[in-house]
Design an enzyme around this catalytic site. Structure first.
Site, PDB file in Angstrom:
ATOM      1  N   ARG A 221       0.849  -1.185   0.000  1.00 22.44           N
ATOM      2  CA  ARG A 221       0.000   0.000   0.000  1.00 22.44           C
ATOM      3  C   ARG A 221       0.891   1.243   0.000  1.00 22.44           C
ATOM      4  NH1 ARG A 221      -3.439  -2.896  -1.476  1.00 22.44           N
ATOM      5  NH2 ARG A 221      -5.456  -3.350  -0.545  1.00 22.44           N
ATOM      6  N   HIS A 269      -0.936   0.045  -9.788  1.00 22.87           N
ATOM      7  CA  HIS A 269      -1.586  -0.889  -8.847  1.00 22.87           C
ATOM      8  C   HIS A 269      -2.090  -2.134  -9.599  1.00 22.87           C
ATOM      9  CE1 HIS A 269      -3.797  -1.162  -4.755  1.00 22.87           C
ATOM     10  NE2 HIS A 269      -3.607  -2.374  -5.252  1.00 22.87           N
TER      11      HIS A 269
HETATM   12  P1  NAP Z   1      -1.463 -11.799   4.728  1.00 28.11           P
HETATM   13  O1  NAP Z   1      -1.590 -13.216   4.272  1.00 28.11           O
HETATM   14  O2  NAP Z   1      -2.410 -11.281   5.737  1.00 28.11           O
HETATM   15  O3  NAP Z   1       0.046 -11.636   5.270  1.00 28.11           O
HETATM   16  C1  NAP Z   1       0.463 -10.508   5.953  1.00 28.11           C
HETATM   17  C2  NAP Z   1       1.880 -10.734   6.483  1.00 28.11           C
HETATM   18  O4  NAP Z   1       2.339  -9.513   7.077  1.00 28.11           O
HETATM   19  C3  NAP Z   1       1.959 -11.808   7.569  1.00 28.11           C
HETATM   20  O5  NAP Z   1       3.155 -12.543   7.446  1.00 28.11           O
HETATM   21  C4  NAP Z   1       1.988 -10.977   8.842  1.00 28.11           C
HETATM   22  O6  NAP Z   1       2.626 -11.596   9.943  1.00 28.11           O
HETATM   23  C5  NAP Z   1       2.784  -9.784   8.398  1.00 28.11           C
HETATM   24  N1  NAP Z   1       2.565  -8.637   9.275  1.00 28.11           N
HETATM   25  C6  NAP Z   1       1.405  -7.993   9.545  1.00 28.11           C
HETATM   26  N2  NAP Z   1       1.594  -7.003  10.447  1.00 28.11           N
HETATM   27  C7  NAP Z   1       2.904  -7.031  10.745  1.00 28.11           C
HETATM   28  C8  NAP Z   1       3.727  -6.267  11.620  1.00 28.11           C
HETATM   29  N3  NAP Z   1       3.221  -5.280  12.365  1.00 28.11           N
HETATM   30  N4  NAP Z   1       5.040  -6.585  11.696  1.00 28.11           N
HETATM   31  C9  NAP Z   1       5.563  -7.587  10.954  1.00 28.11           C
HETATM   32  N5  NAP Z   1       4.833  -8.352  10.097  1.00 28.11           N
HETATM   33  C10 NAP Z   1       3.529  -8.070   9.999  1.00 28.11           C
HETATM   34  O7  NAP Z   1      -1.537 -10.811   3.490  1.00 28.11           O
HETATM   35  P2  NAP Z   1      -1.256 -11.121   1.934  1.00 28.11           P
HETATM   36  O8  NAP Z   1      -2.396 -11.826   1.326  1.00 28.11           O
HETATM   37  O9  NAP Z   1       0.083 -11.733   1.807  1.00 28.11           O
HETATM   38  O10 NAP Z   1      -1.247  -9.625   1.352  1.00 28.11           O
HETATM   39  C11 NAP Z   1      -0.383  -8.634   1.864  1.00 28.11           C
HETATM   40  C12 NAP Z   1      -0.802  -7.260   1.365  1.00 28.11           C
HETATM   41  O11 NAP Z   1      -0.497  -7.124  -0.019  1.00 28.11           O
HETATM   42  C13 NAP Z   1      -2.296  -6.962   1.434  1.00 28.11           C
HETATM   43  O12 NAP Z   1      -2.687  -6.574   2.725  1.00 28.11           O
HETATM   44  C14 NAP Z   1      -2.460  -5.848   0.421  1.00 28.11           C
HETATM   45  O13 NAP Z   1      -2.308  -4.583   1.052  1.00 28.11           O
HETATM   46  C15 NAP Z   1      -1.294  -6.071  -0.545  1.00 28.11           C
HETATM   47  N6  NAP Z   1      -1.758  -6.453  -1.891  1.00 28.11           N
HETATM   48  C16 NAP Z   1      -1.419  -5.645  -2.943  1.00 28.11           C
HETATM   49  C17 NAP Z   1      -1.813  -6.001  -4.218  1.00 28.11           C
HETATM   50  C18 NAP Z   1      -1.437  -5.158  -5.402  1.00 28.11           C
HETATM   51  O14 NAP Z   1      -1.933  -5.404  -6.490  1.00 28.11           O
HETATM   52  N7  NAP Z   1      -0.541  -4.223  -5.251  1.00 28.11           N
HETATM   53  C19 NAP Z   1      -2.568  -7.161  -4.417  1.00 28.11           C
HETATM   54  C20 NAP Z   1      -2.887  -7.948  -3.326  1.00 28.11           C
HETATM   55  C21 NAP Z   1      -2.479  -7.581  -2.054  1.00 28.11           C
HETATM   56  P3  NAP Z   1       2.044 -12.962  10.575  1.00 28.11           P
HETATM   57  O15 NAP Z   1       2.468 -14.053   9.595  1.00 28.11           O
HETATM   58  O16 NAP Z   1       2.716 -13.083  11.862  1.00 28.11           O
HETATM   59  O17 NAP Z   1       0.553 -12.806  10.659  1.00 28.11           O
HETATM   60  C1  GLV Z   2      -5.168  -5.275  -3.936  1.00 27.29           C
HETATM   61  O1  GLV Z   2      -4.493  -4.320  -3.733  1.00 27.29           O
HETATM   62  C2  GLV Z   2      -5.648  -6.163  -2.938  1.00 27.29           C
HETATM   63  O2  GLV Z   2      -5.538  -5.839  -1.741  1.00 27.29           O
HETATM   64  O3  GLV Z   2      -6.159  -7.225  -3.303  1.00 27.29           O
END
Ligand code: NAP
Ligand code: GLV
Length: 306
Positions: A221, A269
């Site tokens: 983000r 994005h």
């Molecule tokens: P997720 O499965 O919820 O994983 C989040 C990771 O971040 C987990 O390993 C979590 O730790 C860690 N985390 C959260 N808070 C933390 C903190 N304070 N300190 C250290 N580590 C922390 O999320 P995801 O599905 O991988 O997606 C991640 C993010 O990518 C989304 O939230 C979104 O904002 C972004 N995204 C962007 C796009 C795009 O097109 N640009 C697309 C999809 C997603 P734990 O393992 O301990 O819980």
């Molecule tokens: C995209 O940014 C998502 O959070 O899926």
């Protein structure tokens, strides 16, 4: 059953058709103020009024992985808020990040500009061990990205809130592990959810701890990154550049200096898009599971904010 669709910036009809095909007996409609309350909501950045009008919800399904926009609303307690659980995003994110890392490491920008001038110029091969990659966030996306980078034989570090073990990845966790994680990283990939704990996490003092010649890839983000701090560190020579897919304001305003900075690559994005068919299949499966009283994956923890 009634399903209400309230997704800002999303063409509704194909979603309505897909949800209707999954639940032929259901009322599936686009929300507008005053419509009857729904049993299930399919949302992306809905307004507070939408949530306030829903008095009989059994589940809220976010058509993205990140729930930061939803977490700013007053949500009903006891109703599961469910994020997309991969649904075809992790492979896209892995392609994007590996591409950005390899493009930087192999100096493809330099070769492209040489080729444009008809120059056949060799560059000295760079050593992978000099380009350790740090992945912040080892969730659904970050874990797959770090495993893929390790397959390319980059030294890979990961950082998460709770301790993780991933083969080929040196894992750090919590505040205690953050400084060592940064100090051992040259390329930094952000795949954290946006929460009060992670907002502005890439700022002057943290980015300055990356190894000299550092490179930033932000695919999470825009509010994770302090824009001016990144540019100051690139302009001072401490950082080599950045690939940025997400921004504080989207679309990125025309006058924003990121557009023209020679060391910053901007994409709109698009690193991991929501794939409609996969997402509808996943949401439909989870609605059926909830109806049977079964637990579903991807339920947001309101205290953690992701
Ligand atoms: P997720 O499965 O919820 O994983 C989040 C990771 O971040 C987990 O390993 C979590 O730790 C860690 N985390 C959260 N808070 C933390 C903190 N304070 N300190 C250290 N580590 C922390 O999320 P995801 O599905 O991988 O997606 C991640 C993010 O990518 C989304 O939230 C979104 O904002 C972004 N995204 C962007 C796009 C795009 O097109 N640009 C697309 C999809 C997603 P734990 O393992 O301990 O819980
Ligand atoms: C995209 O940014 C998502 O959070 O899926």
């Amino acid at each position: 059953m009634r399903i209400s669709f309230c997704c800002t910036g999303t063409k509704a009809q194909p979603w309505l058709d897909g949800l209707h095909a999954a639940f032929p007996g259901a009322e599936v409609e686009v929300w507008s103020a005053g419509k009857p309350p729904a049993d299930y909501a399919v949302v992306w950045t809905p307004p507070q009024q939408f949530i306030d009008e829903q008095t009989q919800l059994k589940g809220i399904f976010n058509i993205g992985a990140g729930v930061d926009a939803l977490m700013t609303l007053r949500l009903p307690s006891g109703i599961p808020v469910v994020r997309l659980d991969d649904a075809g995003m992790s492979v896209q994110m892995t392609e994007y990040v590996c591409h950005a890392v390899i493009r930087h490491f192999r100096e493809f920008d330099g070769y492209e500009s040489d080729a444009a001038q008809g120059k056949w110029t060799y560059r000295k091969p760079r050593m992978r061990q000099d380009f350790p990659v740090g992945v912040m966030g080892l969730g659904i996306l970050g874990e797959r990205v770090s495993r893929a980078l390790a397959q390319f034989e980059f030294p890979v570090q990961g950082w998460s809130r709770s301790a993780r073990t991933i083969p080929g990845v040196q894992c750090f966790s919590g505040e205690a592990g953050f400084n060592d994680f940064l100090a051992t990283s040259r390329i930094l990939v952000c795949l954290l959810p946006l929460t009060p704990d992670t907002e502005n996490i890439m700022r002057h003092d943290t980015l300055a701890r990356l190894q000299p010649g550092g490179y930033v890839i932000n695919v999470a983000r825009g509010h994770h990154l302090v824009d001016n701090d990144l540019m100051a560190l690139i302009d001072s020579g401490h950082l080599a550049g950045a690939t940025l897919d997400v921004f504080r304001t989207e679309p990125l305003p025309a006058e924003h200096p990121f557009w023209t900075h020679p060391n910053i690559t901007v994409t709109p994005h698009t690193s991991a898009r929501t794939l409609r068919e996969e997402s509808i299949a996943q949401i439909a499966g989870k609605i059926r599971a909830l109806q049977r009283g079964e637990p579903v994956a991807g339920v947001v923890n309101h205290l953690r904010g992701y």
